[in-house]
Design an enzyme around this catalytic site. Structure first.
Site, PDB file in Angstrom:
ATOM      1  N   ASP A 166       9.661   5.377  14.840  1.00 33.55           N
ATOM      2  CA  ASP A 166       9.211   6.930  15.190  1.00 33.55           C
ATOM      3  C   ASP A 166       9.337   7.399  15.881  1.00 33.55           C
ATOM      4  OD1 ASP A 166       8.335   8.907  14.138  1.00 33.55           O
ATOM      5  OD2 ASP A 166       6.385   9.233  14.493  1.00 33.55           O
ATOM      6  N   ILE A 167      10.407   8.161  16.347  1.00 30.47           N
ATOM      7  CA  ILE A 167      10.621   9.269  17.098  1.00 30.47           C
ATOM      8  C   ILE A 167      10.893  11.002  16.871  1.00 30.47           C
ATOM      9  CG2 ILE A 167      12.858   9.675  18.683  1.00 30.47           C
ATOM     10  CD1 ILE A 167      14.165   6.670  17.505  1.00 30.47           C
ATOM     11  N   ASP A 168       9.998  11.093  18.005  1.00 37.11           N
ATOM     12  CA  ASP A 168       9.474  12.632  17.260  1.00 37.11           C
ATOM     13  C   ASP A 168       9.475  13.589  18.224  1.00 37.11           C
ATOM     14  OD1 ASP A 168       7.243  14.889  16.412  1.00 37.11           O
ATOM     15  OD2 ASP A 168       6.183  13.992  15.365  1.00 37.11           O
ATOM     16  N   GLY A 172      11.906  14.571  13.307  1.00 36.97           N
ATOM     17  CA  GLY A 172      12.331  13.543  13.933  1.00 36.97           C
ATOM     18  C   GLY A 172      12.694  12.700  12.905  1.00 36.97           C
ATOM     19  N   GLU A 181       0.700  -1.180  -0.223  1.00 38.01           N
ATOM     20  CA  GLU A 181       0.136  -0.102  -0.069  1.00 38.01           C
ATOM     21  C   GLU A 181       0.931   1.001  -0.176  1.00 38.01           C
ATOM     22  OE1 GLU A 181      -2.204   0.837   3.592  1.00 38.01           O
ATOM     23  OE2 GLU A 181      -3.347   2.821   2.229  1.00 38.01           O
TER      24      GLU A 181
END
Ligand code: SF4
Ligand SMILES: [Zn+2]
Lengths: 428, 503
Positions: free
Chosen positions: A111-113, A166, A46
């Site tokens: 995911d590091i934000d 990030g 996708e």
């Protein structure tokens, strides 16, 4: 974080150029096709596009690299997200019997934000970043990269700057792509130390014995802490931030400190807080009382990577694609070279305006025209060759090269059991 | 078909073969015909057992002496196989055989009843896993080994040399091991995917994708296998369920079974539309459980809630009777007081609210979260206000909060004690009793919406916010005595096995 050379209003004009002449389609396809080992792996993947005015189109899928190119050049997405590999072609998800359309595989992602660190950084907040707090991302990458490789045995980690505030990690090993939801969440929880929401003050609690994973992570934090926290962030610099630290120190120890006095071993920074108590002592002495690790806990609370566990958990969770543009900053979401990690500067990452402009500049020398010999003997058509020449003339080139090198690694992995085994011995 | 090794003809002597061990992995479904009466009795008795497992798990430390003793008793009362270690196949007497058969069949019946929704599956898996843990731990070690062999669960052991090299790390990775010598301790080495609970809690040493499990912790890997298999099997059973439910004798029985013990799901409200938006503020102080009060407060203060909070609170509000229009109005008016403008709200948030009401996407009608779900899944992280305050707040903050809500010091002490013992729902119930001035609330709390209904009932608000006509059933007996199916004696001719086919 805005960049001097980028103006969000110009995005609609730049995107067509970017997708026509610069976007590294061939590497992109090479990545997501994974050597064609599994049938329909690319075809069942996708993609989702965010178009102008936040119009969001999910369940896009493509049969070939060519189709992907055509479609992206037609739609010129503001943002591209990558989702899972499904049981059927995602663009036909409405036509299959309900319940049978299922997400089967996806890279393990992280995911590091920076917004998740707002309570522990003083320089910026929300979406803003600066060189002072970027160290947090460097620390995060070092800790997670080590653990994913050494503890979990993964080898193909693609680190990517998100384009704004990030970083993302794509773990591309076959074993990682096949992990169940439960396994993904177990990995993410193993890697999470900072826990609790707004109702929790002490977010890191250690107990004996300290697990080897925490020791290894602490070693990284300790390396950066004096410069990052004490100098750059001035954690002990003024009353409010000192109070914040004190809130994490157990009461009995604070009490001891106040009546104790006495000559303390001093730390690198000489700051006395308003209680006239050398706080540096607190951060330097190892355990005052057996089983208490408050100084370690404080360092971890301030510096340990804060993961969005939900992103990692779901197989069908979408994550922004590498080489997608960040519509607010204009910066390209580029791979990060782990070997040069400390030198990575988010403010140096090219914006779409910059690379489009570089394209218009007169060519410098003949060598820029050179195509790698490897690429020469491929059976690429003229358009493809031209695109390679195009991005090589821009500051995007070095980032595409990082992806190329990464993909070479993945390809080597696909080449049989024998090589795999000898590599393992080399790595560990 | 996913039930491994399921082949009729292979079983030459099914009695001895199928039930050779007193503990089962439930790999193969039952192959025989049973009467509807037996079907029902088996199912109800296993439910009683699982309900006991659940209750003991809430009020006692799992594996403690008291816990084990009480479960022992329930096992012999209900005639389930337990601890009887038969020396050889020939000695499997009829009684023991009957017990094992009941264990086997009743488990598979409940799979049918508990495969339908995520909440039911979660509950069933949790209880079955606890039950399995207790039974496995009760086995003598030789029987543990034979059980593992019998079920083809092979684990590699770690050699002395490797143990010595990793000695320090092995010791500091496991509570069980510290204090004893690594060379005297046996370790198994398994892929980390097979010991997720140990990985998740960092209870083992992990290297290059393998975990090093001290001998005594192998149960966790076995449990992990058990849980994985069961959850896969339930998903498959759910798919074949339409066929099963087309049997008009089974349909009411199964739905009765699944409702009897988990309680209602608070998704369909008779009270829908009976609450006005103005009532929410006063109600939040009087009748909301702490988790919802906290969410309401932070929503009012920051005019925003992150995803986890919107789901937990939004579904709760739907459960107490807000209509979709009210919900949209409620969230919109609050969010637009903050950083979100009308347009952004309609684009980014309205969808997910309609989604909650089943008006978008898959059109699933989401049910409000139970306490178990709030406490166990998706813990709050930075910026989040959701979760259960008894589970996810610092003790000190919880104390301050209780003080500000005027709970007496002795009450606070009692609550904090329960929290320390990890009895979060009991702590919440204690809070309910203290704030409603009653001695004994007379219900066992497992749902925030139940908290709300019980509170309204006591405060006399029931006229406005009506309870469901069909109250949650609590006492096991109540469920046993009133089977809804009027034809319990009809003989079932269908092969039970047919219900477990992959549809
Ligand atoms: S126990 Fe249940 S109702 Fe009470 S606060 Fe926790 S989640 Fe809410
Ligand atoms: Zn900053």
């Amino acid at each position: 974080m805005t960049s001097a050379d980028y103006e969000p209003a110009s995005l609609p004009d730049l995107l067509p150029l970017y997708y026509r002449r610069l976007f590294p389609f061939s590497q992109y396809y090479r990545w997501l096709n994974y050597g064609g080992v599994q049938k329909n792996y690319f075809q069942h993947r996708e993609f989702s596009f965010t178009l102008k005015d936040d119009i969001y189109v999910r369940y896009q899928s493509f049969s070939t690299q060519n189709e992907l190119e055509k479609e992206m050049q037609k739609m010129n997405p503001y943002k591209i997200d990558i989702g899972a590999v499904y049981s059927h072609r995602p663009n036909q998800h409405n036509t299959v019997k309900s319940g049978t359309f299922q997400a089967l595989e996806k890279e393990l992602v992280f995911d590091i934000d920076m917004t998740d660190y707002d309570d522990v950084r003083s320089c910026c907040s929300a979406a803003d970043i600066c060189p002072k707090c970027w160290t947090l991302m460097t620390i995060a990458i070092r800790i997670l990269d080590r653990a994913l490789r050494e503890d979990f045995g993964f080898r193909h980690l693609l680190w990517v700057y998100s384009g704004r505030r990030g970083v993302h990690c794509w773990v591309c090993d076959e074993a990682a792509r096949k992990l169940s939801v439960a396994a993904r969440s177990a990995v993410a929880e193993y890697l999470s130390l900072v826990k609790g929401g707004e109702e929790t003050v002490r977010k890191v609690v250690l107990s004996d014995p300290i697990h080897p994973f925490i020791r290894e992570s602490l070693a990284v934090v300790e390396r950066y802490f004096p410069q990052y926290a004490l100098q750059d962030q001035g954690v002990l610099g003024h009353k409010e931030s000192v109070d914040k630290v004190l809130a994490l120190v157990p009461e009995d120890i604070l009490f001891m400190e106040q009546i104790g006095g006495g000559p303390y071993y001093d730390y690198t920074v000489h700051i006395q807080c308003q209680y006239n108590m050398p706080l540096s002592y607190l951060l330097s002495q190892s355990t005052v009382k057996k089983g208490q690790h408050f100084e370690k806990e404080i360092m971890l609370q301030y510096c340990y990577p804060r993961l969005d566990v939900n992103v990692s958990k779901g197989v069908n969770h979408l994550l922004k694609s590498p080489f997608s543009v960040h519509p607010k900053t204009g910066r390209i979401s580029v791979p990060i070279d782990f070997k040069q990690l400390d030198r990575f500067d988010p403010f140096d990452v090219p914006t779409i305006s910059r690379i489009c402009e570089e394209l218009d500049r007169p060519r410098v020398g003949e060598e820029e025209e050179q195509v790698d010999s490897k690429e020469k003997d491929g059976d690429m058509d003229a358009v493809e060759r031209r695109r390679i020449r195009d991005y090589k003339r821009t500051s995007l080139a070095k980032y595409v090269k990082i992806l190329d090198q990464f993909l070479d690694g993945v390809a080597r992995s696909n080449k049989g059991e024998l090589l795999k085994k000898s590599d393992l011995q080399k790595d560990f | 078909m996913q039930f491994p090794g399921r082949q009729r003809k292979v079983i030459a002597n099914p009695k001895a073969e199928l039930y050779r061990h007193c503990l089962q992995f439930y790999g193969q479904p039952p192959l025989e015909n049973i009467s509807l009466t037996e079907f029902e009795t088996f199912a109800v008795e296993r439910l009683k057992l699982l309900k006991t497992v659940e209750n003991l798990g809430v009020s006692h430390v799992k594996g403690s002496e008291l816990y084990t003793n009480k479960l022992d008793k329930e096992f012999s009362n209900l005639h389930f196989p337990y601890k009887i270690e038969v020396k050889d196949d020939a000695k499997v007497g009829p009684t023991e055989y009957e017990k094992r058969r009941k264990d086997h069949i009743s488990h598979f019946i409940l799979r049918l009843a508990y495969c339908q929704t995520e909440d039911l599956r979660r509950w069933f898996i949790q209880q079955e896993v606890d039950l399995f843990r207790y039974r496995f731990n009760a086995l003598a070690s030789t029987y543990k080994t034979s059980f593992l062999q019998h079920n083809n669960l092979h684990y590699d052991t770690v050699g002395l040399e490797e143990k010595m090299v990793l000695s320090d790390k092995l010791i500091s990775s496991s509570y069980a091991v510290s204090g004893c010598k690594v060379e005297d301790q046996d370790y198994y080495k398994v892929p980390f995917q097979d010991a997720l609970d140990l990985v998740r809690n960092r209870k083992v040493y992990l290297k290059a994708g393998y975990v090093y499990i001290p001998n005594q912790d192998i149960i966790i890997t076995v449990l992990n296998d058990f849980r994985t298999q069961l959850s896969k099997a339930l998903a498959l059973t759910a798919r074949s369920l339409p066929t099963v439910l087309s049997d008009e004798r089974l349909q009411p029985l199964l739905s009765h079974l699944s409702h009897a013990y988990v309680g209602q799901d608070y998704s369909i409200q008779k009270s829908i539309g009976k609450i006005s938006l103005e009532q929410i503020d006063p109600l939040s102080g009087k009748s909301f459980p702490l988790c919802m009060r906290q969410l309401h407060q932070s929503l009012r203060e920051s005019h925003h809630l992150r995803h986890g909070g919107r789901m937990q609170y939004g579904l709760f509000l739907k459960g107490i009777g807000l209509t979709l229009d009210q919900a949209l109005q409620f969230w919109r008016s609050e969010f637009t007081k903050g950083k979100v403008d009308m347009d952004k709200f309609d684009k980014a948030y309205a969808y997910s609210i309609r989604h909650m009401f089943g008006k978008e996407g898959k059109r699933t009608d989401y049910t409000p979260y139970s306490c178990m779900k709030v406490i166990l899944s998706n813990p709050p992280s930075q910026g989040d206000h959701h979760g259960c305050p008894f589970r996810h707040s610092d003790a000190e903050l919880l104390k301050q909060k209780l003080q500000s809500y005027k709970v007496s010091p002795s009450g606070i002490a009692q609550i904090l004690d329960l929290v320390k013992g990890m009895h979060y729902q009991l702590a919440c119930q204690k809070y309910f009793e203290l704030t409603h001035n009653i001695e004994d609330s007379g219900f066992s709390l497992n749902h925030p919406n139940q908290y709300f209904l019980e509170s309204q009932k006591l405060l006399g608000g029931a006229r406005e916010v009506k309870r469901e006509a069909d109250p949650p059933q609590r006492a096991p007996d109540a469920a046993v005595k009133q089977p809804p199916n009027p034809q319990p004696l009809a003989e079932m001719t269908e092969d039970l096995d047919a219900y477990f086919q992959d549809g």
